[in-house]
Design an enzyme around this catalytic site. Structure first.
Site, PDB file in Angstrom:
ATOM      1  CB  SER A 170      26.991  -2.339 -45.412  1.00 47.54           C
ATOM      2  OG  SER A 170      28.063  -1.703 -44.733  1.00 47.54           O
ATOM      3  CB  SER A 212      28.964   1.250 -45.361  1.00 42.87           C
ATOM      4  OG  SER A 212      28.772   0.310 -46.371  1.00 42.87           O
ATOM      5  CE  LYS A 214      28.339  -2.080 -41.114  1.00 43.50           C
ATOM      6  NZ  LYS A 214      28.954  -1.187 -42.128  1.00 43.50           N
TER       7      LYS A 214
END
Ligand code: GLN
Length: 489
Positions: free
Chosen positions: A156, A180, A81
């Site tokens: 997220s 997330s 990420k």
């Protein structure tokens, strides 16, 4: 081979690499080409490094040809990420304020994965500064759910979940402050593990809320999550909150914990109003499976978990407002050209550089920490946090793990909740309590809604007992091959 290379698990691919059936270059090309094909529909990556990834793969093949490997992931593509520091790689946090920022150092998790021989491939999309549940607040572009590209992938870590589901990478990393990792994993039909707070070093993770953040694996299979955990977990002198406890060989430990009947807590509050009927019926079916395996299902009630969302949005915004103060227009990339003086530079750079959700949280966080409001909000939230954790710890005296849905709803349409922050915040209602209590939690695919959208089952464990929830997860996975279904793209 019945399925394309990019849909194999890392475990299967390591075996193929060792047998010299495939090369890392071939595998890396497969994910690169797949990404070229589907990325316009998905938007999982903020940036890619095709030439660099192929160079890493070549080096891995050379090592294998010489009869050696660096570690357990040698030659396997892995995508972080875009919040994890990796020297000379972009680190944008999906924000305009960091859009041209290049990391000057490598964080602990990335270093350990590089040391294990992983081929680091691309940087994955997310909600700006990991604030969101839909991956729609990314400055660069939204990310779409591979199962229905009109829908959000969750957030997220939406890019990480979508990239795995669409076969754009083999392993991914996410970060989880309030859900997330688990929420997007559930909505995209993959496995996502949030480790116990302190199990994995946060050194090199761009901070959202430091007392809640954890890095974790997002993978196609439970065994792959165990494999990544073996590499990234453990004490780190660079993170004083990392915990000094022996790291199990998770893949071995999960074998011992799979198939052992357990006492499983069924959390009453998480099966109440607000749970979509489709999700309820799929999750209840999963519970019946465990019962058939000889597990004892015990209904438990944790009434204080219903306070988790307000507690989270006080604590997380307070910490975020402090953590984000460093983005001042001076030390990082975005600097306003319209400023009149120093204070104005700070103000305008932040005004131009941050998106509206980030600003909303900075304002809220600053408010709850301000003198006169601190006691009423921040301090009180900390006290309720302790009560929520105590409730969980009491429950763990009578159960081994807790089972519940990961999300109240399946993936929703893009735009549906973007202008309703409260509705968006409620998407994390079942995941946030786990971060508040610092516990480990895993989401695994457990079926599909009538509209063919994935449903996630969440398994919450005792602190530092990741191997136990991995074992419970694997028991289900081993008996439900549908969990390996892939979207049509
Ligand atoms: N959706 C939650 C939030 O917006 C959780 C995000 C996260 O875990 N990073 O804060």
């Amino acid at each position: 081979m019945s399925k394309p290379l990019y849909y194999h698990s890392a475990e299967e691919l390591v075996a193929l690499l060792n047998k010299k059936v495939i090369s890392s270059v071939e595998l890396t090309r497969a994910v690169i080409e797949r990404t070229r094909d589907v990325e316009p529909k998905i938007g999982a990556f903020i940036s890619v490094n095709e030439a660099d990834a192929l160079k890493q793969a070549e080096a891995s093949d050379k090592r294998r040809a010489e009869g050696r490997t660096l570690g357990a992931l040698d030659g396997i593509p892995l995508s972080p990420k875009d919040v994890l520091a990796d020297e000379n790689q972009p680190l944008t946090c999906a924000s305009k304020i960091l859009k041209d920022f290049i990391s000057p150092y490598t964080g602990t998790v990335m270093q350990r994965l590089r040391n294990a021989g992983a081929v680091i491939w691309g940087r994955l999309n997310l909600d700006e500064f990991t604030m969101g549940s839909s991956n729609e607040t990314s400055y660069f572009k939204p990310c779409c759910n591979p199962w229905n590209t009109e829908c959000i992938p969750g957030g997220s870590s939406g890019g990480s979940a979508a990239a795995i589901a669409a076969g754009q990478t083999i392993l991914a990393l996410g970060s989880d402050t309030g859900g997330s990792i688990r929420q997007p994993a559930a909505l995209c039909g993959i496995v996502g593990l949030k480790p116990t707070y302190g199990r994995v070093s946060r050194f090199g993770l761009a901070a959202h809320a430091s007392s809640l953040d954890q890095i974790g694996p997002m993978t196609r299979t439970v065994a792959d999550a165990a494999l990544v955990m073996e590499i990234i977990a453990g004490l780190d002198p660079h993170d004083s909150t990392s915990y000094n406890a022996q790291v199990p060989v998770y893949r071995e430990a999960l074998k011992a914990h799979a198939h052992v009947p357990k006492k499983l807590g069924i959390l009453k509050e998480f099966f109440g109003d607000g749970l979509a009927p489709d999700i309820r019926s799929v999750v209840e079916k999963a519970l019946r499976f465990y019962e058939k395996q000889g597990c004892e299902l015990i209904e438990i009630s944790l009434p204080k978990t219903t306070l988790s969302i307000p507690v989270y949005y006080v604590i997380a915004t307070a910490e975020a407002s402090s953590n984000l103060a460093r983005y001042d227009g001076i030390r990082y990339t975005h600097r306003s050209t319209k400023a009149k003086d120093g204070i104005d530079l700070y103000r305008k750079s932040r005004e131009e550089g941050f998106g509206s959700e980030v600003k909303r949280r900075i304002i809220l966080g600053t408010y709850v920490l301000s003198s006169g409001h601190y006691d009423a909000y921040y301090l009180r939230a900390q006290k309720v946090r302790t009560l929520i954790r105590n409730d969980f710890m009491t429950a763990f005296e009578s159960v081994d793990a807790i089972l519940c849905p990961t999300t109240p709803n399946p993936a929703f349409r893009r735009g549906e909740k973007l202008n309703d922050p409260l509705a968006m915040y409620l998407e994390d209602i079942y995941t946030v309590p786990v971060n508040i209590a610092g516990l480990p939690g895993i989401s695994i695919p457990c079926g599909f809604t009538t509209n063919n959208l994935p449903v996630g089952l969440q398994i919450i464990g005792k602190p530092f007992r990741e191997e136990e929830i991995l074992g419970i997860a694997q028991t289900f996975e081993a008996n439900h091959p549908f969990a390996q279904q892939t979207p049509i793209l």
